[in-house]
Design an enzyme around this catalytic site. Structure first.
Site, PDB file in Angstrom:
ATOM      1  N   SER A  75       0.805  -1.223   0.000  1.00 26.68           N
ATOM      2  CA  SER A  75       0.000   0.000   0.000  1.00 26.68           C
ATOM      3  C   SER A  75       0.834   1.268   0.000  1.00 26.68           C
ATOM      4  O   SER A  75       0.287   2.359   0.009  1.00 26.68           O
ATOM      5  CB  SER A  75      -0.952   0.018   1.199  1.00 26.68           C
ATOM      6  N   LYS A 118      -6.673   4.359   7.511  1.00 26.87           N
ATOM      7  CA  LYS A 118      -5.745   5.333   6.920  1.00 26.87           C
ATOM      8  C   LYS A 118      -6.327   6.743   6.971  1.00 26.87           C
ATOM      9  O   LYS A 118      -5.595   7.706   7.207  1.00 26.87           O
ATOM     10  CB  LYS A 118      -5.386   4.912   5.497  1.00 26.87           C
TER      11      LYS A 118
END
Length: 185
Positions: A75, A118
């Site tokens: 990611s 996130k």
């Protein structure tokens, strides 16, 4: 962190004298991601500025400190590319932008997991703009309004979309008080 380095132990990956070494809390997936990010960053930089050969000639050292959360998910590719381009161009990315997404060798931005976590981390850090993979747009729209409030999302299909936001000067486009649905770049 990312820094230029020299000396023994450098692994030349992808031609030239530029190489990348990784140390710290990175698993195999993240090590592979860093190699892909380095190769893509070199190609992207050459397309932007054929005279800038910094990534071709300078060894880099990518380190995730021991105190950090161990990373082994794909990611951080767009973030690694952005940091490499920042070093190569001596241009800092915007401090009000956070980003996530994996990058391919051709520059496509791939979806990632953990969008809610996130966005929470970005809010805690005081970030007002997040760049997310276009394929994660539904994850963004499904977040509660209180998590999206004050954070504007920009969606990327390709790394050039990320670069346009990360290194933008002036105001970034915002289309709502809760967050941006999708920006065209």
């Amino acid at each position: 962190g990312l820094a230029g380095h020299g000396g023994e132990g450098s692994n030349n990956r992808g031609g030239g004298n530029g190489s990348i070494r990784t140390t710290g809390q990175l698993g195999d997936v993240m090590r592979e991601s860093s190699l892909i990010a380095h190769t893509f960053a070199r190609n992207f930089l050459h397309a932007m500025d054929p005279t800038n050969d910094m990534l071709e000639r300078t060894p880099l050292h990518l380190h995730v400190p021991e105190g950090a959360t161990p990373k082994d998910g794909p990611s951080a590719g767009v973030t690694m590319v952005t940091s490499m381009l920042s070093v190569a161009t001596a241009t800092a990315p915007r401090s009000d932008v956070a980003m996530t997404g994996e990058v391919t060798l051709t520059g496509r931005v791939l979806p990632v997991g953990g969008i809610k976590e996130k966005v929470i981390a970005a809010r805690r850090a005081g970030v007002s703009h997040v760049v997310l993979p276009k394929a994660n747009e539904r994850d963004w729209t499904e977040l509660p309004d209180n998590l999206r409030a004050g954070v504007h999302a920009h969606f990327a299909d390709k790394y050039a979309d990320v670069h346009a936001i990360a290194f933008a000067t002036g105001e970034l486009p915002c289309t709502s008080d809760v967050g941006v649905e999708a920006a065209e770049y």
